[in-house]
Design a protein around this motif. Structure first.
Motif, short mmCIF file in Angstrom:
data_model
loop_
_atom_site.label_atom_id
_atom_site.label_comp_id
_atom_site.label_asym_id
_atom_site.label_seq_id
_atom_site.Cartn_x
_atom_site.Cartn_y
_atom_site.Cartn_z
N GLN A 39 45.27 40.70 39.11
CA GLN A 39 44.41 41.10 40.23
C GLN A 39 42.99 41.44 39.76
OE1 GLN A 39 45.02 40.68 43.51
NE2 GLN A 39 46.83 39.68 42.68
N ASN A 40 42.87 42.02 38.57
CA ASN A 40 41.58 42.26 37.94
C ASN A 40 41.65 41.66 36.54
OD1 ASN A 40 40.14 43.92 39.95
ND2 ASN A 40 41.87 45.28 39.62
N VAL A 41 40.60 40.93 36.17
CA VAL A 41 40.59 40.20 34.91
C VAL A 41 39.35 40.60 34.12
CG1 VAL A 41 40.57 37.91 33.85
CG2 VAL A 41 41.66 38.24 36.06
N GLU A 42 39.57 40.93 32.84
CA GLU A 42 38.44 41.14 31.94
C GLU A 42 37.95 39.74 31.56
OE1 GLU A 42 37.69 42.72 27.48
OE2 GLU A 42 39.12 43.85 28.68
N LEU A 43 36.78 39.38 32.06
CA LEU A 43 36.30 38.01 31.96
C LEU A 43 34.98 37.94 31.22
CD1 LEU A 43 36.99 35.10 33.18
CD2 LEU A 43 35.29 35.65 34.91
N VAL A 44 34.89 37.04 30.26
CA VAL A 44 33.64 36.74 29.58
C VAL A 44 33.48 35.23 29.64
CG1 VAL A 44 32.34 36.81 27.43
CG2 VAL A 44 33.87 38.71 28.02
N VAL A 45 32.53 34.76 30.43
CA VAL A 45 32.22 33.34 30.53
C VAL A 45 30.70 33.23 30.46
CG1 VAL A 45 32.35 31.25 31.93
CG2 VAL A 45 34.27 32.85 31.92
N TYR A 83 50.69 37.27 33.54
CA TYR A 83 49.36 37.11 34.13
C TYR A 83 48.31 37.19 33.05
CZ TYR A 83 51.49 37.93 38.69
OH TYR A 83 52.27 37.83 39.82
N ILE A 84 47.20 36.49 33.28
CA ILE A 84 46.06 36.56 32.37
C ILE A 84 45.32 37.86 32.66
CG2 ILE A 84 43.85 35.54 31.72
CD1 ILE A 84 45.04 32.80 32.53
N HIS A 85 45.22 38.71 31.65
CA HIS A 85 44.50 39.99 31.77
C HIS A 85 43.11 39.90 31.16
CE1 HIS A 85 47.74 42.83 33.15
NE2 HIS A 85 48.41 41.72 32.95
N GLN A 86 42.97 39.04 30.15
CA GLN A 86 41.66 38.83 29.52
C GLN A 86 41.45 37.33 29.38
OE1 GLN A 86 41.77 40.78 25.72
NE2 GLN A 86 41.69 42.81 26.60
N PHE A 87 40.21 36.89 29.65
CA PHE A 87 39.89 35.47 29.57
C PHE A 87 38.45 35.35 29.10
CE2 PHE A 87 38.66 31.33 31.29
CZ PHE A 87 39.74 30.56 30.91
N ARG A 88 38.24 34.58 28.02
CA ARG A 88 36.91 34.42 27.44
C ARG A 88 36.62 32.95 27.17
NH1 ARG A 88 35.40 39.48 25.02
NH2 ARG A 88 33.80 38.43 23.79
N ILE A 89 35.40 32.54 27.50
CA ILE A 89 34.90 31.22 27.11
C ILE A 89 33.56 31.48 26.44
CG2 ILE A 89 34.14 28.94 27.84
CD1 ILE A 89 35.94 29.21 30.29
N GLU A 90 33.47 31.16 25.15
CA GLU A 90 32.25 31.42 24.40
C GLU A 90 31.75 30.14 23.74
OE1 GLU A 90 33.50 34.46 21.67
OE2 GLU A 90 33.42 36.01 23.21
#
Length: 132
Positions: free
Chosen positions: A50-56, A123-130
């Protein structure tokens, strides 16, 4: 003798349960990989918590599932995927961490995501694209 049979049954029951659990987690990871390869943010977002730590790229915050989907969708609009390769796949204590390379028409990126169980589902809790 009956106690040995009980122990053997329990062992096989436990082993079967662990096999099913690991197979289900592997299937979810495979489905996420397909989403990454196809650039399908909508399908990917079904695995977001429901809430995702996201870095894109320049987006770095905790976002709602809908906000995260929009950010990832915008990314895929600008960077159309050509391939995705898993480099590391680590499981530990009900969590799974995956690192991969995403090659797009406009550059290469390192992708990280953390799956955790919530209410019996991964569920995905953290997702990063660098950028690499």
């Amino acid at each position: 003798m009956p106690s040995i049979k009980k122990h053997i049954r329990r062992f096989f029951l436990f082993a079967g349960f662990m096999f099913v659990l690991m197979t289900a987690q592997a299937q979810i990871t495979d489905e996420i990989i397909v989403c990454m390869k196809s650039g399908n943010a909508k399908s990917l977002s079904q695995y977001f918590n429901q809430n995702v730590e996201l870095v894109v790229l320049d987006n770095d915050n905790v976002y709602s599932k809908a906000q995260a989907q929009q950010i990832v969708s915008n990314f895929f609009s600008s960077f159309s995927p050509e391939s995705f390769t898993v480099l590391h796949d680590v499981r530990k204590e009900g969590a799974k961490y995956v690192i991969g390379n995403l090659n797009t028409k406009n550059g290469s990126f390192r992708v990280y995501f953390l799956l955790k169980q919530t209410d019996g589902k991964d569920y995905i809790h953290q997702f990063r694209i660098e950028k690499q």
